[in-house]
Write a protein that holds these residues in place. Structure first.
Motif, PDB file in Angstrom:
ATOM      1  N   THR A  14      83.385  63.540 -28.624  1.00 10.82           N
ATOM      2  CA  THR A  14      83.996  64.548 -29.485  1.00 10.82           C
ATOM      3  C   THR A  14      83.278  65.878 -29.289  1.00 10.82           C
ATOM      4  N   VAL A  30      81.707  60.932 -41.395  1.00  8.10           N
ATOM      5  CA  VAL A  30      82.393  60.225 -40.321  1.00  8.10           C
ATOM      6  C   VAL A  30      81.760  58.847 -40.116  1.00  8.10           C
ATOM      7  N   TYR A  59      80.033  52.665 -30.813  1.00 10.99           N
ATOM      8  CA  TYR A  59      80.056  54.111 -30.981  1.00 10.99           C
ATOM      9  C   TYR A  59      78.668  54.586 -31.387  1.00 10.99           C
ATOM     10  N   LEU A  66      88.783  59.340 -32.521  1.00 10.02           N
ATOM     11  CA  LEU A  66      87.665  58.396 -32.537  1.00 10.02           C
ATOM     12  C   LEU A  66      87.802  57.443 -33.722  1.00 10.02           C
ATOM     13  N   GLU A  67      88.090  57.993 -34.886  1.00  8.14           N
ATOM     14  CA  GLU A  67      88.254  57.169 -36.086  1.00  8.14           C
ATOM     15  C   GLU A  67      89.402  56.185 -35.913  1.00  8.14           C
ATOM     16  N   ALA A 107      79.187  64.755 -40.108  1.00  4.64           N
ATOM     17  CA  ALA A 107      78.969  63.563 -39.296  1.00  4.64           C
ATOM     18  C   ALA A 107      78.587  62.362 -40.160  1.00  4.64           C
ATOM     19  N   HIS A 136      89.375  64.259 -30.212  1.00  3.28           N
ATOM     20  CA  HIS A 136      89.131  64.767 -31.561  1.00  3.28           C
ATOM     21  C   HIS A 136      88.472  63.652 -32.382  1.00  3.28           C
ATOM     22  N   VAL A 137      87.724  64.034 -33.397  1.00  8.32           N
ATOM     23  CA  VAL A 137      87.054  63.048 -34.260  1.00  8.32           C
ATOM     24  C   VAL A 137      88.066  62.090 -34.878  1.00  8.32           C
ATOM     25  N   TRP A 192      76.127  58.589 -31.927  1.00  7.04           N
ATOM     26  CA  TRP A 192      76.104  60.047 -31.915  1.00  7.04           C
ATOM     27  C   TRP A 192      74.823  60.534 -31.277  1.00  7.04           C
ATOM     28  N   ARG A 245      77.310  65.151 -31.761  1.00  7.98           N
ATOM     29  CA  ARG A 245      78.536  64.788 -31.056  1.00  7.98           C
ATOM     30  C   ARG A 245      78.644  63.273 -31.082  1.00  7.98           C
ATOM     31  N   PHE A 246      79.859  62.760 -31.297  1.00 12.15           N
ATOM     32  CA  PHE A 246      80.096  61.321 -31.300  1.00 12.15           C
ATOM     33  C   PHE A 246      80.603  60.854 -29.945  1.00 12.15           C
TER      34      PHE A 246
END
Length: 94
Positions: A51, A62, A26, A14-15, A59, A10-11, A28, A38-39
């Motif tokens: 993700t 993010v 990282y 990632l965070e 995004a 999930h995003v 995208w 998508r990341f």
């Protein structure tokens, strides 16, 4: 569809990886759906996560957060090894 060798996350996960200083890099990539990206994140131990596709407007938010989290992680996250022989554990007072 997840790329071979990658794990879907999930995003928010990632965070968290970035905020905890576990991310090496990282990026995208555009998805097959217009205005969706998508990341991906590569961790310091070599794992790569991806993700689901999210819209480009989200995004951008993010990316802003990841930049802030990366900067802060360098200031506050330490890589500490704990020597269990040196850890003080108080005895029960009972």
């Amino acid at each position: 569809m997840v790329k071979p060798g990658y794990e879907k996350i999930h995003v928010a996960h990632l965070e968290g990886l970035v905020a905890l200083g576990k991310a090496k890099r990282y990026w995208w990539e555009k998805c097959n759906v217009p205005n969706m990206v998508r990341f991906y994140v590569e961790t310091k131990d070599g794992k790569i996560y991806e993700t689901k596709c999210i819209d480009e407007r989200g995004a951008k938010k993010v990316i802003t957060y990841l930049g802030i989290a990366l900067k802060l992680s360098k200031d506050i996250v330490l890589d500490i090894e704990v020597n269990k022989d040196e850890v003080f554990i108080p005895e029960d007072e009972g």
